[in-house]
Design a protein around this motif. Sequence first.
Motif, mmCIF file in Angstrom:
data_model
loop_
_atom_site.group_PDB
_atom_site.id
_atom_site.type_symbol
_atom_site.label_atom_id
_atom_site.label_comp_id
_atom_site.label_asym_id
_atom_site.label_seq_id
_atom_site.Cartn_x
_atom_site.Cartn_y
_atom_site.Cartn_z
ATOM 1 N N GLY A 172 -21.877 14.095 9.955
ATOM 2 C CA GLY A 172 -21.513 13.689 11.134
ATOM 3 C C GLY A 172 -20.019 12.841 11.103
ATOM 4 N N PHE A 173 -19.496 12.445 10.158
ATOM 5 C CA PHE A 173 -18.254 11.873 10.162
ATOM 6 C C PHE A 173 -17.107 12.937 10.300
ATOM 7 C CE2 PHE A 173 -21.094 8.521 9.125
ATOM 8 C CZ PHE A 173 -20.362 7.233 8.919
ATOM 9 N N ASP A 174 -15.945 12.700 10.841
ATOM 10 C CA ASP A 174 -14.688 13.450 10.473
ATOM 11 C C ASP A 174 -13.955 12.929 9.442
ATOM 12 O OD1 ASP A 174 -15.295 14.933 13.085
ATOM 13 O OD2 ASP A 174 -14.891 13.391 14.086
ATOM 14 N N GLU A 175 -13.376 14.135 8.788
ATOM 15 C CA GLU A 175 -12.535 13.773 7.621
ATOM 16 C C GLU A 175 -11.225 13.813 8.371
ATOM 17 O OE1 GLU A 175 -12.322 14.931 3.097
ATOM 18 O OE2 GLU A 175 -11.458 16.670 4.354
ATOM 19 N N VAL A 176 -10.312 12.736 8.130
ATOM 20 C CA VAL A 176 -9.202 12.706 8.614
ATOM 21 C C VAL A 176 -7.954 12.016 7.745
ATOM 22 C CG1 VAL A 176 -10.001 12.693 11.131
ATOM 23 C CG2 VAL A 176 -9.435 10.503 9.772
ATOM 24 N N MET A 177 -6.838 12.052 7.925
ATOM 25 C CA MET A 177 -5.867 11.218 7.338
ATOM 26 C C MET A 177 -5.494 10.073 8.407
ATOM 27 S SD MET A 177 -4.865 12.440 4.410
ATOM 28 C CE MET A 177 -3.412 11.562 3.870
ATOM 29 N N ALA A 178 -5.737 8.761 7.998
ATOM 30 C CA ALA A 178 -5.443 7.733 8.631
ATOM 31 C C ALA A 178 -4.845 6.659 7.692
ATOM 32 C CB ALA A 178 -6.861 7.165 9.036
ATOM 33 N N TYR A 179 -3.758 6.020 8.284
ATOM 34 C CA TYR A 179 -2.754 5.103 7.500
ATOM 35 C C TYR A 179 -2.301 5.753 6.347
ATOM 36 C CZ TYR A 179 -5.119 2.121 10.792
ATOM 37 O OH TYR A 179 -5.594 1.976 12.098
ATOM 38 N N ASP A 190 -6.231 17.691 1.663
ATOM 39 C CA ASP A 190 -5.745 18.754 0.663
ATOM 40 C C ASP A 190 -4.519 18.258 0.190
ATOM 41 O OD1 ASP A 190 -8.367 20.331 0.595
ATOM 42 O OD2 ASP A 190 -7.594 21.411 2.166
ATOM 43 N N GLY A 191 -3.658 18.316 1.189
ATOM 44 C CA GLY A 191 -2.115 17.865 0.779
ATOM 45 C C GLY A 191 -2.093 16.698 0.271
ATOM 46 N N ARG A 206 -6.264 12.641 -9.912
ATOM 47 C CA ARG A 206 -6.572 13.725 -8.929
ATOM 48 C C ARG A 206 -8.326 14.103 -9.251
ATOM 49 N NH1 ARG A 206 -3.160 17.871 -9.706
ATOM 50 N NH2 ARG A 206 -1.838 16.778 -8.641
ATOM 51 N N GLU A 207 -8.785 14.178 -10.335
ATOM 52 C CA GLU A 207 -10.069 14.455 -10.435
ATOM 53 C C GLU A 207 -11.012 13.558 -9.884
ATOM 54 O OE1 GLU A 207 -13.233 14.974 -14.333
ATOM 55 O OE2 GLU A 207 -11.355 15.508 -14.653
ATOM 56 N N VAL A 208 -10.644 12.243 -10.028
ATOM 57 C CA VAL A 208 -11.725 11.259 -9.434
ATOM 58 C C VAL A 208 -11.539 11.200 -8.086
ATOM 59 C CG1 VAL A 208 -12.037 8.719 -9.366
ATOM 60 C CG2 VAL A 208 -11.730 9.840 -11.797
ATOM 61 N N LEU A 209 -10.557 11.413 -7.455
ATOM 62 C CA LEU A 209 -10.338 11.293 -5.999
ATOM 63 C C LEU A 209 -10.994 12.514 -5.347
ATOM 64 C CD1 LEU A 209 -6.804 10.039 -5.689
ATOM 65 C CD2 LEU A 209 -8.712 8.903 -5.123
ATOM 66 N N VAL A 210 -10.783 13.697 -6.035
ATOM 67 C CA VAL A 210 -11.682 14.814 -5.579
ATOM 68 C C VAL A 210 -13.342 14.469 -5.536
ATOM 69 C CG1 VAL A 210 -12.268 17.247 -6.230
ATOM 70 C CG2 VAL A 210 -9.836 16.370 -6.154
ATOM 71 N N MET A 231 0.930 -1.128 0.029
ATOM 72 C CA MET A 231 -0.132 0.017 0.083
ATOM 73 C C MET A 231 0.644 1.475 -0.139
ATOM 74 S SD MET A 231 -2.660 1.511 2.704
ATOM 75 C CE MET A 231 -3.143 -0.204 3.240
ATOM 76 N N VAL A 232 0.586 2.164 -0.730
ATOM 77 C CA VAL A 232 1.135 3.435 -0.906
ATOM 78 C C VAL A 232 0.791 4.403 0.158
ATOM 79 C CG1 VAL A 232 1.848 5.583 -2.263
ATOM 80 C CG2 VAL A 232 1.504 3.377 -3.432
ATOM 81 N N ARG A 233 1.675 4.770 1.134
ATOM 82 C CA ARG A 233 1.196 5.573 2.108
ATOM 83 C C ARG A 233 1.911 7.040 2.023
ATOM 84 N NH1 ARG A 233 0.483 2.989 8.010
ATOM 85 N NH2 ARG A 233 -0.493 0.827 7.117
ATOM 86 N N SER A 234 0.661 7.964 2.117
ATOM 87 C CA SER A 234 1.271 9.394 2.082
ATOM 88 C C SER A 234 1.704 9.939 3.137
ATOM 89 C CB SER A 234 -0.041 10.138 1.556
ATOM 90 O OG SER A 234 0.359 11.559 1.563
ATOM 91 N N GLU A 235 2.453 11.043 3.091
ATOM 92 C CA GLU A 235 3.117 11.557 4.574
ATOM 93 C C GLU A 235 2.306 12.960 4.646
ATOM 94 O OE1 GLU A 235 5.046 10.368 6.937
ATOM 95 O OE2 GLU A 235 5.080 8.534 5.596
ATOM 96 N N ALA A 236 1.105 13.086 3.928
ATOM 97 C CA ALA A 236 0.347 14.306 3.713
ATOM 98 C C ALA A 236 -0.254 14.645 5.345
ATOM 99 C CB ALA A 236 -0.653 14.376 2.674
ATOM 100 N N ALA A 237 -0.257 16.149 5.608
ATOM 101 C CA ALA A 237 -0.703 16.405 6.961
ATOM 102 C C ALA A 237 -2.422 16.241 6.948
ATOM 103 C CB ALA A 237 -0.149 17.575 7.360
ATOM 104 N N ASP A 238 -2.850 16.639 5.661
ATOM 105 C CA ASP A 238 -4.340 16.783 5.629
ATOM 106 C C ASP A 238 -4.743 16.434 4.110
ATOM 107 O OD1 ASP A 238 -3.821 18.863 3.930
ATOM 108 O OD2 ASP A 238 -3.964 20.292 5.462
#
Length: 121
Positions: A37-44, A10-11, A21-25, A1-8
Motif C-alpha cells: 500500500g506504500f508508493d516507492e519514490v525518490m525523495a530527498y 533502479d537508477g 549495492r547488494e545490501v541496498l537491493v 548527506m549524499v543526494r542522488s540525482e537519479a530519477a528512480d
Amino acid sequence: MVRSEAADVDGYLAGVPEDRREVLVRLRRMCRAELTGFDEVMAYGMPAYQRDGVTEIAFASQQRYLSFYLLRGDVREAFAERLAGQDAGKGCLRFRQPSRVDFDLVRDLLRATAAGPGTVC
C-alpha cells in the motif's frame, strides 16, 4: 548527506558502489514486500516509501555508512529497547559496514510501520 540525482530507484541502485549495492537491493526487496500500500519514490535524493503522500521509510548510501530512515516516532518508541544498542539518530539507523545491517530488526520495523498510519517527525 549524499543526494542522488537519479530519477528512480533502479537508477539510484545502479549508481551506488558495488560493495553496497547488494545490501541496498535487499533493503529495497524488504521494503516492497512489507510495505504494501506504500508508493516507492525518490525523495530527498534517496529511495523512499510513502503512504498517502507522506514518507515514512527511506534508505541511502552515505559517504561513510548506510542509512535506514524510520520517520515514525511511534514505531521508534515501540522499539526503543531494540534500538538502544544501535548507531542511531533521531530518525535514522546508521550501518557503518554493509555486513552489519540487522535485517531482522529492519523487517520488524517495516512490519510495525505497515501495521497502521502514524505521525512522522
